[in-house]
Motif scaffolding. Structure first.
Motif, mmCIF file in Angstrom:
data_model
loop_
_atom_site.group_PDB
_atom_site.id
_atom_site.type_symbol
_atom_site.label_atom_id
_atom_site.label_comp_id
_atom_site.label_asym_id
_atom_site.label_seq_id
_atom_site.Cartn_x
_atom_site.Cartn_y
_atom_site.Cartn_z
ATOM 1 N N GLN A 65 0.832 -1.193 0.000
ATOM 2 C CA GLN A 65 0.000 0.000 0.000
ATOM 3 C C GLN A 65 0.870 1.248 0.000
ATOM 4 O OE1 GLN A 65 -3.029 0.226 2.989
ATOM 5 N NE2 GLN A 65 -4.007 -1.686 2.356
ATOM 6 N N ASN A 72 -0.480 7.825 2.389
ATOM 7 C CA ASN A 72 -1.754 8.526 2.241
ATOM 8 C C ASN A 72 -1.535 10.041 2.340
ATOM 9 O OD1 ASN A 72 -4.451 9.238 2.166
ATOM 10 N ND2 ASN A 72 -4.915 8.498 4.217
ATOM 11 N N THR A 89 -7.654 3.186 -1.784
ATOM 12 C CA THR A 89 -6.378 2.690 -1.265
ATOM 13 C C THR A 89 -5.728 1.697 -2.230
ATOM 14 O OG1 THR A 89 -7.144 2.979 1.014
ATOM 15 C CG2 THR A 89 -5.287 1.494 0.671
ATOM 16 N N LEU A 90 -6.541 0.867 -2.878
ATOM 17 C CA LEU A 90 -6.033 -0.160 -3.784
ATOM 18 C C LEU A 90 -5.716 0.364 -5.178
ATOM 19 C CD1 LEU A 90 -8.630 -2.910 -2.834
ATOM 20 C CD2 LEU A 90 -6.172 -3.048 -2.372
#
Length: 290
Positions: free
Chosen positions: A171, A174, A254-255
């Motif tokens: 991931q 952010n 997120t993906l």
């Protein structure tokens, strides 16, 4: 003849999804559906078992979706599972848990069968294409990525299933930063390096959650330019901000960086820009129901 009302539940690495359709003369009309982010493949490295709480979430979601399919009048429901179940050492536990809880069989698809269903579902109702035109379908999922070549007349003639998907890649921060994207591209380039499709398709179609979500950012055609633009959008704000602005689930946002990098690599490997297909795996399964 009265159309057959049938359903498919697809247990994937990221989501468990129901599609209910009416099928008549080889055509499908959507009646309804449900989607739950059950994240079956989340938090698991290659070769590790599926987490018990994730299996329980899938069992619960399948129960809700079976009830919804029945409420919509589906005469049959076909349950299929893809990469997360077939690649896990305890994948049989998912099959057994669903059988014990709901009395139904979960069919685990191998990569070749998954690719064939994706091709059939993506190309259903495709207009203006000659029967012998070479087509490609790309299915980027959470746990695997399938590339398929074939024609409307002959179906799939070549396919490959790679054990890499949006949930198997790291991931990003952010929001994502340039180093995150560079790392993703390096991992994906390595996975695609040995793939040599035996032809260049006239048209390449993309299916799966990443493809259907990214059109909210850049539209139906996933060219190299538009994919870069979509990554720029994802890097322009936090996951929560992007999700709110583009009416998407935060888990999907997120993906998406990994999904977009995979789509870009697939397009480069095929030598053709991608277009978002109107159908995919579930539609292909339902076309094959006897």
């Amino acid at each position: 003849m009265t159309p057959a009302r049938i359903a498919c539940i697809d247990v994937g690495s990221n989501t468990t999804r129901l599609l209910v359709v009416e099928r008549e003369d080889g055509q499908l009309t959507e009646v309804g559906g449900l989607k739950v982010f059950t994240s079956l493949g989340a938090g698991r490295a290659a070769g590790e078992p599926l987490h018990a709480e994730r299996i329980a979430a899938v069992v619960e979601a399948v129960g809700e979706q079976l009830a919804h399919a029945e409420a919509l009048g589906a005469g049959s429901v076909d349950l299929v599972a893809t990469s997360a179940v077939r690649s896990a050492p305890n994948g049989d536990a998912v099959v057994a848990a669903i059988q014990a809880a709901h009395g139904v069989e979960l069919r685990v698809l191998d990569g070749e069968t998954e690719a064939a269903y994706a091709f059939a579902g993506a190309t259903i109702g495709l207009a203006g294409v000659e029967p012998d035109t070479l087509l490609a379908v790309v299915d980027v999922g959470g746990g695997s990525t399938e590339l398929v070549l074939g024609t409307l007349a002959g179906g799939p003639s070549w396919s490959v299933s790679l054990p890499i998907g949006s949930a198997r890649l790291p991931q990003c921060a952010n929001p994502p930063c340039p180093d995150d994207l560079a790392s993703l591209r390096a991992r994906v380039h390595e996975a695609f390096a040995a793939i040599q499709p035996p032809g260049v398709p006239l048209l390449a179609l993309a299916v799966g959650g990443s493809a259907t979500s990214v059109r909210r950012l850049v539209g139906e055609e996933l060219s190299a330019t538009s994919l870069v633009a979509a990554l720029g959008v994802l890097c322009s704000g936090t996951v929560a901000e992007i999700a709110a602005q583009h009416l998407m689930e935060e888990r999907r946002v997120t993906l998406l960086p990994a999904g977009l990098v995979l789509l870009g690599a697939a397009a480069a490997t095929l030598g053709a820009p991608l277009r978002v297909a109107s159908g995919g795996l579930r539609e292909g399964v339902l076309l094959a129901v006897r």
